[in-house]
Design an enzyme around this catalytic site. Structure first.
Site, PDB file in Angstrom:
ATOM      1  N   HIS A 427       0.818  -1.375  -0.063  1.00  0.00           N
ATOM      2  CA  HIS A 427       0.140   0.001   0.189  1.00  0.00           C
ATOM      3  C   HIS A 427       0.843   1.301  -0.051  1.00  0.00           C
ATOM      4  CE1 HIS A 427      -3.216  -2.465   2.526  1.00  0.00           C
ATOM      5  NE2 HIS A 427      -3.155  -2.985   1.142  1.00  0.00           N
TER       6      HIS A 427
HETATM    7  C1  LIG Z   1      -0.194  -7.530  -3.822  1.00  0.00           C
HETATM    8  C2  LIG Z   1      -1.309  -6.313  -3.565  1.00  0.00           C
HETATM    9  C3  LIG Z   1      -2.250  -6.700  -2.490  1.00  0.00           C
HETATM   10  C4  LIG Z   1      -3.145  -5.424  -2.272  1.00  0.00           C
HETATM   11  N1  LIG Z   1      -4.414  -5.944  -1.527  1.00  0.00           N
HETATM   12  C5  LIG Z   1      -5.121  -4.910  -1.122  1.00  0.00           C
HETATM   13  C6  LIG Z   1      -6.358  -5.214  -0.404  1.00  0.00           C
HETATM   14  O1  LIG Z   1      -6.672  -6.442  -0.284  1.00  0.00           O
HETATM   15  N2  LIG Z   1      -7.322  -4.335  -0.388  1.00  0.00           N
HETATM   16  C7  LIG Z   1      -7.159  -2.763  -0.637  1.00  0.00           C
HETATM   17  O2  LIG Z   1      -7.874  -1.975  -0.316  1.00  0.00           O
HETATM   18  N3  LIG Z   1      -6.042  -2.701  -1.344  1.00  0.00           N
HETATM   19  C8  LIG Z   1      -4.929  -3.691  -1.569  1.00  0.00           C
HETATM   20  N4  LIG Z   1      -3.727  -3.314  -2.195  1.00  0.00           N
HETATM   21  C9  LIG Z   1      -3.666  -1.888  -2.738  1.00  0.00           C
HETATM   22  C10 LIG Z   1      -4.496  -1.406  -3.916  1.00  0.00           C
HETATM   23  O3  LIG Z   1      -4.580  -2.192  -4.824  1.00  0.00           O
HETATM   24  C11 LIG Z   1      -4.050  -0.140  -4.450  1.00  0.00           C
HETATM   25  O4  LIG Z   1      -3.842   0.789  -3.362  1.00  0.00           O
HETATM   26  C12 LIG Z   1      -4.749   0.590  -5.447  1.00  0.00           C
HETATM   27  O5  LIG Z   1      -5.171  -0.308  -6.499  1.00  0.00           O
HETATM   28  C13 LIG Z   1      -4.184   1.736  -6.017  1.00  0.00           C
HETATM   29  O6  LIG Z   1      -4.660   2.574  -6.881  1.00  0.00           O
HETATM   30  P1  LIG Z   1      -4.420   3.457  -8.135  1.00  0.00           P
HETATM   31  O7  LIG Z   1      -5.387   3.751  -9.097  1.00  0.00           O
HETATM   32  O8  LIG Z   1      -3.618   4.486  -7.292  1.00  0.00           O
HETATM   33  O9  LIG Z   1      -2.927   2.620  -8.701  1.00  0.00           O
HETATM   34  P2  LIG Z   1      -3.070   1.290  -9.408  1.00  0.00           P
HETATM   35  O10 LIG Z   1      -4.288   0.328  -9.120  1.00  0.00           O
HETATM   36  O11 LIG Z   1      -1.660   0.546  -9.155  1.00  0.00           O
HETATM   37  O12 LIG Z   1      -3.087   1.773 -10.699  1.00  0.00           O
HETATM   38  C14 LIG Z   1      -2.158   2.525 -11.576  1.00  0.00           C
HETATM   39  C15 LIG Z   1      -2.075   2.138 -13.184  1.00  0.00           C
HETATM   40  O13 LIG Z   1      -1.418   3.109 -13.857  1.00  0.00           O
HETATM   41  C16 LIG Z   1      -0.400   2.636 -14.886  1.00  0.00           C
HETATM   42  N5  LIG Z   1       0.499   3.455 -14.896  1.00  0.00           N
HETATM   43  C17 LIG Z   1       1.473   3.713 -14.284  1.00  0.00           C
HETATM   44  N6  LIG Z   1       2.569   4.549 -14.775  1.00  0.00           N
HETATM   45  C18 LIG Z   1       1.831   4.860 -15.977  1.00  0.00           C
HETATM   46  C19 LIG Z   1       2.328   5.644 -17.230  1.00  0.00           C
HETATM   47  N7  LIG Z   1       3.448   6.547 -17.099  1.00  0.00           N
HETATM   48  N8  LIG Z   1       1.671   5.546 -18.293  1.00  0.00           N
HETATM   49  C20 LIG Z   1       0.433   4.624 -18.293  1.00  0.00           C
HETATM   50  N9  LIG Z   1       0.268   3.965 -17.281  1.00  0.00           N
HETATM   51  C21 LIG Z   1       0.676   4.098 -16.154  1.00  0.00           C
HETATM   52  C22 LIG Z   1       0.187   1.287 -14.252  1.00  0.00           C
HETATM   53  O14 LIG Z   1       0.360   0.457 -14.842  1.00  0.00           O
HETATM   54  C23 LIG Z   1      -1.347   0.874 -13.396  1.00  0.00           C
HETATM   55  O15 LIG Z   1      -2.071   0.107 -14.213  1.00  0.00           O
HETATM   56  C24 LIG Z   1      -2.971  -4.195  -2.679  1.00  0.00           C
HETATM   57  C25 LIG Z   1      -2.032  -3.916  -3.641  1.00  0.00           C
HETATM   58  C26 LIG Z   1      -1.059  -5.034  -4.035  1.00  0.00           C
HETATM   59  C27 LIG Z   1       0.069  -4.759  -4.743  1.00  0.00           C
END
Ligand SMILES: Cc1cc2nc3c(=O)[nH]c(=O)nc-3n(C[C@H](O)[C@H](O)[C@H](O)COP(=O)(O)OP(=O)(O)OC[C@H]3O[C@@H](n4cnc5c(N)ncnc54)[C@H](O)[C@@H]3O)c2cc1C
Length: 492
Positions: A427
């Site tokens: 996280h």
């Molecule tokens: C193994 C694991 C288990 C987890 N378990 C939980 C859980 O059970 N419950 C919970 O609430 N949270 C959990 N989390 C955390 C949760 O998944 C994340 O906090 C959440 O998905 C973050 O959302 P986000 O949109 O910020 O980023 P993300 O969901 O990570 O999405 C970001 C996206 O942007 C893309 N990206 C990045 N840079 C670029 C670029 N320059 N150009 C184009 N695309 C790009 C990436 O490839 C990715 O697909 C877990 C995370 C992991 C890794």
């Protein structure tokens, strides 16, 4: 690579398709806007999921699952890089923010229009959409023993709701759910956005934001073809929503010269894993990870379960391999749990050289974090011993197995040594804090980047600090609030 980038024009550009990006795209598309999402990772079908951790690391994770967070205690960090982002590899645990935190964020960061009541409809919409349900009525053995320990300690454990209503316990969350039970974004919001006309371009990494005065005019993006050759494309856009996650959004902003309060306050939930040996067969390798969490010490200290595989067990035991390797024979009697703390320490995110894959992540545990990890270990080990564990093996170098409650409770008063800790994190947040406090925030109360008319952050980066809970629900609820506010203003 061509020398002159081709150029394309779109109305609304979303960068990233994870928790924040998918909901942003859905709402913009449903409002009738022309939306394109650029996603660095690839699109995978269910047939590519559940093929084991090594395969998943190559296809679904950034840096093949090996991203270091530098600091006096190095921390292993993982995040998703595929259509759907980290939601494809997470466990779907779902929380709403504790009311105290909502108020604290208002008080500390000056977030306008931000209350439990105002967030509630957004949580509710996401919960209905992702079929979030409590799964406590069908506990697996690794959860059952944990519950036994919790009850024996006189605490209460709650089965955490999950965005995985039809989970059949195949233990494959971390390599993508091949049943499609876990509601990662590709199961749910991506198809919804596509049905509303949104286009997703995968294998497309945004390298740079293009600016003119107080506007972003578009992005420079690299599209990867199947033969691994690349094409540089200029995509002009009227509005850009950055949803690339808490490490990549600040790296992209800083690389593009936008630096005010960006990437300076990186926070995580540092996690200390322990493996426990029981007399009975647990068969954790065949069960979904334990679904109970102890709330007594929450949100500063959270005790819960971790993903288990034999490979992971070997890694967890490797801190004291000579003494512990024999336990591998008993893997069916073992299960893995963890202490996760709400960090009070801070770190930073900086882009590596232009063109490099990497962002440089730094984080320092505060003394409070060390205290919380130590006390968390005392409590988790006591709980597991009371649950019937014969020994508890923390990921701490040179620490003998904990076999008695007296050995466990000493960590209530003593601090674990920093140099011996092997920590991980999944996280991350707070690299572009939101709020009206210009002295500490990068974006306003609705995610608009200060100093820009048409640039928004709508992902984990905008959470102003570590929430102490699994964050996906809160990221999605706030992102939906922000984008609906944007749409309402647009319609005037
Ligand atoms: C193994 C694991 C288990 C987890 N378990 C939980 C859980 O059970 N419950 C919970 O609430 N949270 C959990 N989390 C955390 C949760 O998944 C994340 O906090 C959440 O998905 C973050 O959302 P986000 O949109 O910020 O980023 P993300 O969901 O990570 O999405 C970001 C996206 O942007 C893309 N990206 C990045 N840079 C670029 C670029 N320059 N150009 C184009 N695309 C790009 C990436 O490839 C990715 O697909 C877990 C995370 C992991 C890794």
């Amino acid at each position: 690579m061509t020398n002159q980038p081709r150029s394309v024009r779109v109305q609304y550009l979303v960068v990233g398709s994870g928790a924040g990006g998918a909901i942003t795209a859905v709402e913009l598309a449903r409002a009738g806007f022309e939306v394109v999402v650029l996603e660095e990772g690839a699109r995978h079908g269910l047939d590519a999921y559940g093929k084991g951790v090594t395969h998943a690391m190559q296809t679904l994770y950034r840096n093949r699952g090996m991203t270091p967070i530098l600091g006096s205690v190095p921390i292993g960090f993982v995040e998703g890089r595929c259509l759907g982002g980290s939601t494809e590899i997470n466990s779907g645990f779902w929380h709403r923010m504790p009311p105290e935190f909502v108020l604290r964020w208002v008080s500390q960061f000056g977030i306008n229009d931000f209350s439990v009541e105002q967030l509630a409809p957004h949580y509710q919409w996401c919960e209905e959409q992702l079929k979030v349900v409590e799964t406590g009525d069908r506990l697996q053995k690794n959860s059952e023993v944990f519950k036994r320990g919790v009850e024996s300690m006189g605490w209460s454990a709650r089965a955490i709701p999950r965005a995985a209503g039809d989970c059949v316990n195949t233990n494959q969350c971390a390599s993508g759910c091949p049943q499609g039970a876990k509601q990662g974004m590709t199961r749910n919001l991506v198809p919804l956005a596509e049905a509303a006309g949104c286009k997703f371009i995968t294998n497309c990494k945004v390298k740079l934001l293009l600016k003119a005065k107080n506007r972003v005019t578009g992005v420079l993006a690299e599209i990867k073809r199947e033969d691994n050759s690349t094409d540089l494309v200029r995509i002009d856009a009227d509005h850009v929503f950055l949803c690339a996650g808490a490490t990549q959004t600040p790296a992209l902003l800083r690389r593009s010269g936008i630096k005010s309060h960006v990437g300076d306050t990186f926070q995580i939930h540092p996690m200390l894993k322990v493996s426990a040996l029981f007399d009975e067969e647990i068969d954790a390798h065949k069960s979904v990870m334990p679904v109970l969490q102890v709330k007594e010490f929450w949100p500063d200290i959270q005790l819960g379960g971790s993903f288990f595989s034999t490979g992971q067990l070997a890694m967890n035991l490797s801190d004291n391999w000579t003494e512990s390797q024999h336990l591998m024979r008993d893997y069916r009697k073992m299960a893995t749990y963890n202490v996760a703390v709400r960090s009070t320490g801070y770190g930073s995110v900086r882009p590596a050289r232009f063109g490099s894959e990497y962002a440089i992540l730094r984080f320092e545990l505060s003394d409070v974090d060390i205290r919380n990890l130590s006390q968390g270990l005392a409590r988790l080990a006591s709980l597991l011993l009371r649950a019937g564990a014969k020994s508890v093996h923390p990921c701490i170098q040179s620490l003998p197995a904990i076999t008695s409650e007296l050995d466990a409770v000493k960590w209530l008063d003593e601090n674990l040594s920093r140099s011996s800790l092997s920590l991980t994190a999944v996280h991350a947040f707070s690299t572009c804090p939101m709020g009206e406090r210009r002295d500490r925030c990068a974006v306003d109360s609705y995610g608009k980047v200060f100093g820009f008319e048409n640039l928004f952050v709508n992902d984990a980066s905008m959470l102003p600090e570590s929430p102490g809970i699994n964050p996906q629900g809160t990221i999605m609820a706030i992102a939906r609030r922000n984008v609906l506010n944007f749409i309402a203003n647009k319609r005037g």
